[in-house]
Design a protein around this motif. Structure first.
Motif, PDB file in Angstrom:
ATOM      1  N   ALA A 111      44.164 107.883  73.447  1.00 40.35           N
ATOM      2  CA  ALA A 111      45.508 108.643  73.273  1.00 40.35           C
ATOM      3  C   ALA A 111      46.632 107.779  72.847  1.00 40.35           C
ATOM      4  O   ALA A 111      46.638 106.646  73.327  1.00 40.35           O
ATOM      5  CB  ALA A 111      45.519 109.556  74.557  1.00 40.35           C
ATOM      6  N   PRO A 112      47.827 108.289  72.405  1.00 46.06           N
ATOM      7  CA  PRO A 112      48.966 107.342  72.267  1.00 46.06           C
ATOM      8  C   PRO A 112      49.518 106.898  73.613  1.00 46.06           C
ATOM      9  O   PRO A 112      49.230 107.363  74.709  1.00 46.06           O
ATOM     10  CB  PRO A 112      49.966 108.270  71.708  1.00 46.06           C
ATOM     11  CG  PRO A 112      48.957 109.397  70.933  1.00 46.06           C
ATOM     12  CD  PRO A 112      47.978 109.784  71.859  1.00 46.06           C
ATOM     13  N   LEU A 113      50.010 105.912  73.639  1.00 45.41           N
ATOM     14  CA  LEU A 113      50.256 104.869  74.782  1.00 45.41           C
ATOM     15  C   LEU A 113      51.083 105.806  75.735  1.00 45.41           C
ATOM     16  O   LEU A 113      51.106 105.856  76.879  1.00 45.41           O
ATOM     17  CB  LEU A 113      51.385 103.710  74.437  1.00 45.41           C
ATOM     18  CG  LEU A 113      50.274 102.417  74.044  1.00 45.41           C
ATOM     19  CD1 LEU A 113      51.147 101.310  73.414  1.00 45.41           C
ATOM     20  CD2 LEU A 113      49.643 102.098  75.325  1.00 45.41           C
ATOM     21  N   GLY A 114      52.264 106.384  74.973  1.00 48.21           N
ATOM     22  CA  GLY A 114      53.463 107.171  75.949  1.00 48.21           C
ATOM     23  C   GLY A 114      54.494 106.009  76.169  1.00 48.21           C
ATOM     24  O   GLY A 114      54.414 104.973  75.429  1.00 48.21           O
ATOM     25  N   ASP A 115      55.656 106.180  77.134  1.00 51.42           N
ATOM     26  CA  ASP A 115      56.398 105.445  77.224  1.00 51.42           C
ATOM     27  C   ASP A 115      56.381 104.626  78.545  1.00 51.42           C
ATOM     28  O   ASP A 115      57.328 104.230  78.948  1.00 51.42           O
ATOM     29  CB  ASP A 115      57.850 106.355  77.078  1.00 51.42           C
ATOM     30  CG  ASP A 115      57.914 107.280  78.410  1.00 51.42           C
ATOM     31  OD1 ASP A 115      56.760 107.668  79.002  1.00 51.42           O
ATOM     32  OD2 ASP A 115      58.998 107.938  78.939  1.00 51.42           O
ATOM     33  N   VAL A 116      55.405 104.642  79.280  1.00 48.01           N
ATOM     34  CA  VAL A 116      55.006 103.769  80.273  1.00 48.01           C
ATOM     35  C   VAL A 116      54.427 102.320  79.617  1.00 48.01           C
ATOM     36  O   VAL A 116      53.395 102.411  78.991  1.00 48.01           O
ATOM     37  CB  VAL A 116      53.859 104.334  81.250  1.00 48.01           C
ATOM     38  CG1 VAL A 116      53.674 103.303  82.352  1.00 48.01           C
ATOM     39  CG2 VAL A 116      54.479 105.732  81.721  1.00 48.01           C
ATOM     40  N   PRO A 117      54.984 101.388  79.925  1.00 48.78           N
ATOM     41  CA  PRO A 117      54.811 100.042  79.200  1.00 48.78           C
ATOM     42  C   PRO A 117      53.281  99.589  79.518  1.00 48.78           C
ATOM     43  O   PRO A 117      52.933  99.953  80.684  1.00 48.78           O
ATOM     44  CB  PRO A 117      55.734  99.067  79.564  1.00 48.78           C
ATOM     45  CG  PRO A 117      56.966  99.809  80.090  1.00 48.78           C
ATOM     46  CD  PRO A 117      56.193 101.134  80.694  1.00 48.78           C
ATOM     47  N   ILE A 118      52.813  98.821  78.827  1.00 46.90           N
ATOM     48  CA  ILE A 118      51.301  98.139  79.115  1.00 46.90           C
ATOM     49  C   ILE A 118      51.533  97.322  80.119  1.00 46.90           C
ATOM     50  O   ILE A 118      52.247  96.162  79.834  1.00 46.90           O
ATOM     51  CB  ILE A 118      50.820  97.607  77.683  1.00 46.90           C
ATOM     52  CG1 ILE A 118      50.374  98.860  76.961  1.00 46.90           C
ATOM     53  CG2 ILE A 118      49.346  96.930  78.181  1.00 46.90           C
ATOM     54  CD1 ILE A 118      49.945  98.117  75.339  1.00 46.90           C
ATOM     55  N   ALA A 119      51.146  97.373  81.204  1.00 49.57           N
ATOM     56  CA  ALA A 119      51.224  96.253  82.123  1.00 49.57           C
ATOM     57  C   ALA A 119      49.990  95.454  82.451  1.00 49.57           C
ATOM     58  O   ALA A 119      50.129  94.453  83.145  1.00 49.57           O
ATOM     59  CB  ALA A 119      51.796  97.008  83.509  1.00 49.57           C
ATOM     60  N   ASP A 120      48.872  96.097  81.854  1.00 53.72           N
ATOM     61  CA  ASP A 120      47.605  95.205  82.382  1.00 53.72           C
ATOM     62  C   ASP A 120      47.346  94.255  81.153  1.00 53.72           C
ATOM     63  O   ASP A 120      47.570  94.460  79.999  1.00 53.72           O
ATOM     64  CB  ASP A 120      46.331  96.176  82.224  1.00 53.72           C
ATOM     65  CG  ASP A 120      46.327  97.134  80.819  1.00 53.72           C
ATOM     66  OD1 ASP A 120      45.390  96.743  80.418  1.00 53.72           O
ATOM     67  OD2 ASP A 120      47.318  98.057  80.867  1.00 53.72           O
ATOM     68  N   THR A 121      46.756  93.146  81.508  1.00 54.92           N
ATOM     69  CA  THR A 121      46.673  91.982  80.473  1.00 54.92           C
ATOM     70  C   THR A 121      45.547  92.242  79.364  1.00 54.92           C
ATOM     71  O   THR A 121      45.582  91.760  78.172  1.00 54.92           O
ATOM     72  CB  THR A 121      46.483  90.612  81.313  1.00 54.92           C
ATOM     73  OG1 THR A 121      45.048  90.848  81.998  1.00 54.92           O
ATOM     74  CG2 THR A 121      47.252  90.267  82.063  1.00 54.92           C
ATOM     75  N   ALA A 122      44.483  93.228  79.753  1.00 58.19           N
ATOM     76  CA  ALA A 122      43.576  93.610  79.016  1.00 58.19           C
ATOM     77  C   ALA A 122      43.936  94.280  77.568  1.00 58.19           C
ATOM     78  O   ALA A 122      43.848  93.885  76.673  1.00 58.19           O
ATOM     79  CB  ALA A 122      42.414  94.340  79.618  1.00 58.19           C
ATOM     80  N   ARG A 123      44.814  95.264  77.883  1.00 55.74           N
ATOM     81  CA  ARG A 123      45.552  96.276  76.807  1.00 55.74           C
ATOM     82  C   ARG A 123      46.450  95.307  75.931  1.00 55.74           C
ATOM     83  O   ARG A 123      46.690  95.390  74.843  1.00 55.74           O
ATOM     84  CB  ARG A 123      45.901  97.425  77.109  1.00 55.74           C
ATOM     85  CG  ARG A 123      44.904  98.467  77.537  1.00 55.74           C
ATOM     86  CD  ARG A 123      45.521  99.749  77.795  1.00 55.74           C
ATOM     87  NE  ARG A 123      46.330  99.777  78.841  1.00 55.74           N
ATOM     88  CZ  ARG A 123      47.220 100.575  78.917  1.00 55.74           C
ATOM     89  NH1 ARG A 123      47.096 101.874  77.990  1.00 55.74           N
ATOM     90  NH2 ARG A 123      47.918 100.656  79.963  1.00 55.74           N
ATOM     91  N   ALA A 124      47.103  94.379  76.712  1.00 55.92           N
ATOM     92  CA  ALA A 124      48.316  93.587  76.122  1.00 55.92           C
ATOM     93  C   ALA A 124      47.579  92.429  75.130  1.00 55.92           C
ATOM     94  O   ALA A 124      48.113  92.312  74.161  1.00 55.92           O
ATOM     95  CB  ALA A 124      49.096  92.721  77.098  1.00 55.92           C
ATOM     96  N   SER A 125      46.346  91.935  75.513  1.00 59.55           N
ATOM     97  CA  SER A 125      45.525  91.186  74.724  1.00 59.55           C
ATOM     98  C   SER A 125      45.110  91.838  73.715  1.00 59.55           C
ATOM     99  O   SER A 125      45.007  91.357  72.363  1.00 59.55           O
ATOM    100  CB  SER A 125      44.579  90.539  75.743  1.00 59.55           C
ATOM    101  OG  SER A 125      45.272  89.505  76.425  1.00 59.55           O
ATOM    102  N   SER A 126      44.477  93.003  73.796  1.00 51.82           N
ATOM    103  CA  SER A 126      43.883  93.823  72.619  1.00 51.82           C
ATOM    104  C   SER A 126      45.125  94.039  71.502  1.00 51.82           C
ATOM    105  O   SER A 126      44.480  94.068  70.482  1.00 51.82           O
ATOM    106  CB  SER A 126      43.324  95.119  73.311  1.00 51.82           C
ATOM    107  OG  SER A 126      42.712  95.994  72.064  1.00 51.82           O
TER     108      SER A 126
END
Length: 394
Positions: A104-119
């Protein structure tokens, strides 16, 4: 839409349908028969910079350039044109069928976990590492460094002419964007439309990218600046470090440019408001610029505007993002809600309609760019694509 779709693809006889958020495309419906699900879209509102044909061609280029990517993109299954009367448009309407995207699309809550940020960093590094010739030869736009610099300075002049930009802020941007070293980079293929709607994830990684019709050869910092708007400040260092690690041939100033482009989004908000003629939106944008000016120079070190992509710049850009987010009810700058219903491999994980923001206020930090080699594309490739994206978003 169901009746039209039933004539488009042999063996597809949809018996179930669910309306989807229209996004920028027009009418969108999730269709299903006993064997498969497809997203049907009536392109009643064509994108300003990418039409249906270019989105389909972009899909074929993605298929050829990124055969081993660990994320996917929209794959076009069928396309047709129907008379204008079907959807009440002034011209015939293009209808597409695409495979649903996972997650699903991210939405407006920022990515806070390093796994998805790295991905996300790895996905962008993959995109930027391809050879640009395949994109340029297919007729997509090409912006070399001098052209990118010219366009930015032109926007700066336009903003200055409004009289709404603080003089110190104008001087800061002029000095930064006129630095010669900043523009020593090789343009690369970029996504060109990274936002909270185009990045699909599950709880662990990026699964797909939509909105690929804005593919072009340009400054990779454009994607990084846009992506930084999706990432919590605490995960930004991970995002940029992973990008640089995944793309070691990146240029030395890509992060500095990304930070500046992130700041520049505040100015773009003003230009969009001026173009719209909405005095309330213009005033909101001017107020945000004034606030940003105060934050920037309150946070700046004594050396003035010697920006090098350090932590101070990140803090400033984050503050701008926070200021923009606070203006939820300002005309011309709606802020979408976030849906938490994202499932791995889910289709249209949460089907809700919300309003999409036209303005992003990105954050940014570290660096990367340069033209890395990648396979040439065969335009005859049977790769499939178009603007089919699924969403639980605005």
């Amino acid at each position: 839409m169901t009746a039209i779709a039933a004539t488009m693809l042999d063996g597809f006889a949809p018996t179930k349908w669910t309306p989807l958020p229209p996004l920028d495309d027009g009418v969108r419906v999730l269709l299903a028969d006993d064997r498969q699900q497809l997203v049907a879209t009536a392109q009643t509102h064509l994108d300003r910079t990418a039409d249906t044909g270019s989105a389909a061609e972009a899909g074929r280029i993605y298929d050829a350039m990124y055969p081993h990517a660990d994320f996917t993109w929209p794959h076009l299954r069928a396309l047709t044109e129907v008379d204008a009367e079907y959807f009440g448009t002034s011209t015939p309407t293009t209808v597409t069928l695409v495979d649903p995207l996972p997650g699903a699309p991210l939405g407006d809550v920022p990515i806070a976990d390093t796994a998805r940020a790295s991905s996300l960093a790895q996905a962008l590094a993959t995109l930027h590492s391809a050879a640009p010739e395949s994109v340029s030869e297919a007729g997509f736009p090409v912006e070399d460094p001098s052209r990118s610099q010219f366009l930015i300075l032109e926007r700066l002049d336009q903003a200055a002419s409004t009289g709404r930009v603080p003089s110190a802020l104008l001087q800061h941007w002029e000095e930064e964007f006129e630095k010669v070293a900043l523009w020593h980079f090789l343009a690369t293929p970029i996504h060109g439309s990274i936002d909270e709607m185009s990045v699909y994830t599950d709880q662990e990684r990026v699964l797909a990218l939509s909105e690929i019709g804005r593919l072009r050869v340009a400054d990779p910092a454009v994607d990084l600046a846009a992506a930084s708007a999706l990432i919590d400040p605490a995960a930004l260092s991970t995002f940029f470090e992973e990008y640089l690690s995944s793309r070691p041939r990146a240029d030395d100033h890509v992060v500095a440019r990304a930070e500046l482009l992130a700041e520049f989004a505040v100015l773009d908000w003003l230009l969009e408001a001026v173009d719209s003629g909405d005095e309330s939106a213009i005033q909101d944008a001017a107020d945000l610029l004034a606030s940003f000016n105060d934050v920037l120079f309150a946070a700046a070190p004594a050396t003035g505007s010697d920006s090098g992509g350090g932590r101070g710049e990140e803090t400033v850009a984050d503050s701008a993002a926070a200021s923009a987010a606070a203006g939820d009810d300002s005309p011309g700058a709606p802020r979408p809600e976030r849906s938490a219903d994202s499932e791995a491999g889910g289709v249209e994980a949460a089907i809700t309609e919300r309003q999409r923001s036209d303005v992003f206020i990105p954050r940014a930090r570290p660096t990367a760019d340069a033209g890395d080699a990648a396979p040439d594309i065969d335009p005859a490739s049977d790769g499939q694509d178009d603007t089919g994206r699924q969403s639980d978003r605005p």
